[in-house]
Design a protein around this motif. Sequence first.
Motif, PDB file in Angstrom:
ATOM      1  N   PRO A 167      18.823  -7.341 -37.952  1.00  0.00           N
ATOM      2  CA  PRO A 167      19.538  -7.843 -36.770  1.00  0.00           C
ATOM      3  C   PRO A 167      20.783  -7.007 -36.476  1.00  0.00           C
ATOM      4  N   TRP A 173      25.800 -10.576 -34.145  1.00  0.00           N
ATOM      5  CA  TRP A 173      24.467 -11.119 -33.951  1.00  0.00           C
ATOM      6  C   TRP A 173      24.167 -11.387 -32.472  1.00  0.00           C
ATOM      7  N   LEU A 198      19.167 -14.460 -33.624  1.00  0.00           N
ATOM      8  CA  LEU A 198      19.577 -15.459 -34.600  1.00  0.00           C
ATOM      9  C   LEU A 198      18.719 -16.713 -34.487  1.00  0.00           C
ATOM     10  N   ALA A 236      21.757 -10.488 -43.109  1.00  0.00           N
ATOM     11  CA  ALA A 236      21.129  -9.598 -42.126  1.00  0.00           C
ATOM     12  C   ALA A 236      20.437  -8.414 -42.779  1.00  0.00           C
ATOM     13  N   VAL A 252      26.881 -14.868 -41.214  1.00  0.00           N
ATOM     14  CA  VAL A 252      26.941 -14.763 -39.751  1.00  0.00           C
ATOM     15  C   VAL A 252      28.366 -15.040 -39.275  1.00  0.00           C
ATOM     16  N   VAL A 310      29.093 -13.472 -33.550  1.00  0.00           N
ATOM     17  CA  VAL A 310      27.962 -13.740 -32.667  1.00  0.00           C
ATOM     18  C   VAL A 310      28.382 -13.365 -31.255  1.00  0.00           C
TER      19      VAL A 310
END
Length: 357
Positions: free
Chosen positions: A130, A134, A139, A222, A256, A261
């Motif tokens: 990924p 993210w 995700l 990841a 994460v 994100v």
Amino acid sequence: MPDDAATTTVVRSPEDPRAHASDRLRWAQLPAELRDEIEATMNARVVEEISVVSGFSPGMGSLVRLSTGDQVFLKAARTLDAPECADLHRAEAKISVRLPAAVPMPRFLWGHGDGDWIVLAYEAIDGYPPRIPWDPAVLGRVLETLDDLARVPGARQIPLPPAGPQLASAAIGWGRVQREPYQHLEHVSPWAAQHLDRLVEAELGVLVACEGESIVHGDMRAENLAVTDDQVYVLDWPYAMRGAGWLDLAHLLVTVGAQGVEGVFEPVDVEVPCDGGPPVVRWDDAERAGAWLTAVFDDHPLGAEVHPEDLRSIVGGFAGFSLDTARRPAPPGRPCLPDRSLGRALAGLAWLQHLGL
């Protein structure tokens, strides 16, 4: 709660800004006798090699093209030169050969060991880890895969070791900080400094919180995922264990939280000086990240019925392990480990602060 020792079965372009210039073994560096045995096992010659440039393992990690036109991913390590890497490969082989077909991983083809060298072969997949920060859509696919993985039966029959003793033995970071004070704790997290006693209590609950019968990967991040057009693969299984189905979800979400994100919150930006000076922390999104992590976990099928105390124990244990790792010198060949570990510690603490102690 392993760090980043494991290798990966994904080939990344050298232009990928996240690629690390680790000094991996190459096919030509393997002993001629070992190369002959590998080619005899595959009934084909190796005609081309693409070495994985990510990770910190000194072992070989290469996609090889064979004279038949097929492709295979090979891992290799020598006990004499890289004992930790070789032991991880051996553990991974013992687990991979027994994992049910329903586990979303590249197919394990074969393994070869002579007491010194260990070689593993997997099917080649056209996937990439990924992107960081993210992508919410990617995700979402990963979170669905974790739900599928947790529902694959057979953890006890494999058999996998129970998660409780393994994770509890690692979740002692806050206790260490209490016994051996970290001089920069107040600087990096005033909240943790104020709640240290409660954090020590929280990590003591890890043993009980881990109980369950699911297949747990044990190092969900990841770097151990590969995304293709139609599937998400989970890679590198040396730490697999039997435990609560939501453990991988919690572990992944902490990482994460540190990586960010897109459109939600920024990654943690930290620098841990090599001379032991105070870390530089640049992160204004801790509150937003903590709220987001709580909401995502609560909305996930695996998180819906988790007891709050169990979640606090696991997140607290991971945060303490990460902080304790961050304050120690970087191991040879892995200079970024303190930075990465502190980022995860801060993400876990942001989540804990939102959950409350």
